[in-house]
Each structure stands twice: as structure tokens, then as C-alpha cells.
Design a protein around this motif. Structure first.
Motif, short mmCIF file in Angstrom:
data_model
loop_
_atom_site.label_atom_id
_atom_site.label_comp_id
_atom_site.label_asym_id
_atom_site.label_seq_id
_atom_site.Cartn_x
_atom_site.Cartn_y
_atom_site.Cartn_z
N ALA A 10 0.84 -1.21 0.00
CA ALA A 10 0.00 0.00 0.00
C ALA A 10 0.87 1.26 0.00
N ILE A 11 1.97 1.23 0.72
CA ILE A 11 2.89 2.37 0.74
C ILE A 11 3.52 2.55 -0.63
N ALA A 17 -2.10 5.15 -10.87
CA ALA A 17 -3.16 5.79 -10.09
C ALA A 17 -2.62 6.89 -9.17
N LEU A 18 -1.30 7.07 -9.13
CA LEU A 18 -0.66 8.04 -8.23
C LEU A 18 -1.09 7.82 -6.79
N HIS A 22 3.89 7.20 -4.85
CA HIS A 22 3.76 7.82 -6.18
C HIS A 22 2.89 9.07 -6.13
N ALA A 23 2.09 9.24 -5.10
CA ALA A 23 1.24 10.43 -4.96
C ALA A 23 2.09 11.69 -4.86
N ALA A 24 3.32 11.56 -4.41
CA ALA A 24 4.20 12.73 -4.29
C ALA A 24 4.48 13.37 -5.64
N ALA A 62 13.07 5.33 -8.73
CA ALA A 62 12.45 5.89 -9.94
C ALA A 62 11.72 7.20 -9.61
N ILE A 63 11.03 7.24 -8.49
CA ILE A 63 10.30 8.44 -8.08
C ILE A 63 11.28 9.55 -7.72
#
Length: 157
Positions: A10-11, A17-18, A22-24, A62-63
Motif C-alpha cells: 500500500a505504501i 493511479a498516483l 507515487h502520490a508525491a 524511480a520516483i
């Protein structure tokens, strides 16, 4: 799948879907600036299988490369061999590996060991906010538009 594995996945989230870390990547459009320092205290030292990398640590490079950021990641504490094996599972220069922990006083006189990544990044942010140029943090000179007085109050520029 056990609870730890579910939490780690989950982290990690989904790039499409960001979600998760990945939301960052979409943070700049919401908050007006791009985060450059990351940590996930308590979730970077676990290894799900022998010789495997931690999923969160494996997902970060990658992020971080895309955002030109760094992440403080913590390895296992208390066992030098386990810490060395964990360290050999990644090679990114955008990850700041650390092992051990911070001992804090909890309650009467008990000493507790807590994750160190957040504390290390807190010191880094404090140095940046005091206008100290920090090449080692983001791989480039970092400055802010504020500085601090000796009494702790902020001077805006």
C-alpha cells in the motif's frame, strides 16, 4: 499475504493511479512546491524474502530520480550482518541509508529505540531553514527565503 506485506504494498502504491509514494509526483500541483526529502519511518528495514529488497526501498529510486529528491531509508538495527545484507539490495545515490535508531526517554526512565530517518531529515530541514547550503541533502545547493533569529523566531526575506 500478511499485514506487513499489505502495508508495504500500500505504501508503494501505483504509478498509474498516483497512490502510495507515487502520490508525491502530483504534490506540486496541489501544494505549490515539489517535495525533495522523503522518509517512511518503520517501513524500510523489513525484507520479505531472503535476498530480496524491501519493496518501498526498491520503489523509491524511480520516483526520486524523477523528482530530483532523496529519501532517508533505515535498515535493520542490532545485527550488523543483516544491515549489510539489506544495504546490498540497492544502489541508488538518491537513497540515504542509515542503520540503528535513536534512543529516547519514554515515561519514568525507560529508554525506547525509535526510527531515526525523521529526526535526521528534521535536522536537515533546520539547517536549510538557517540558510546553510546543503549539497549533501538534495545533490545540489539548497536555500530558503527565511532565516532564524537566535530566539527561534523567523525572519522572512
Amino acid at each position: 499475504m500478511d499485514r506487513l506485506e499489505e502495508d508495504l504494498l500500500a505504501i508503494c502504491g501505483s504509478s498509474a493511479a498516483l497512490t502510495g509514494i507515487h502520490a508525491a509526483k502530483g504534490a506540486a500541483s496541489h501544494i505549490g512546491w515539489t517535495p525533495r526529502l522523503f522518509a517512511v519511518p518503520g517501513y524500510t528495514h523489513q525484507v520479505l524474502g531472503a535476498g530480496e529488497a524491501n519493496p518501498v526501498v526498491a520503489e523509491f529510486p524511480a520516483i526520486l530520480d524523477q523528482m530530483r529528491a532523496v529519501a532517508a531509508v533505515e535498515g535493520p538495527s542490532g545485527n550488523l550482518k543483516a544491515a549489510q545484507d539489506w544495504r546490498e539490495t540497492f544502489t541508488s545515490n538518491r537513497l540515504i541509508p542509515m542503520a540503528g535508531g535513536v534512543k529516547v526517554r519514554g515515561g519514568e526512565s525507560a529508554q525506547l529505540q525509535r526510527p531515526m530517518a525523521g529526526r535526521i531529515l528534521g535536522v536537515a530541514v533546520r539547517a536549510i531553514m538557517k540558510r546553510v547550503v546543503c549539497h549533501f541533502i538534495a545533490g545540489r545547493a539548497s536555500r530558503c527565503m527565511a532565516s532564524w533569529r537566535r530566539d527561534g523566531s523567523m525572519i522572512s526575506h
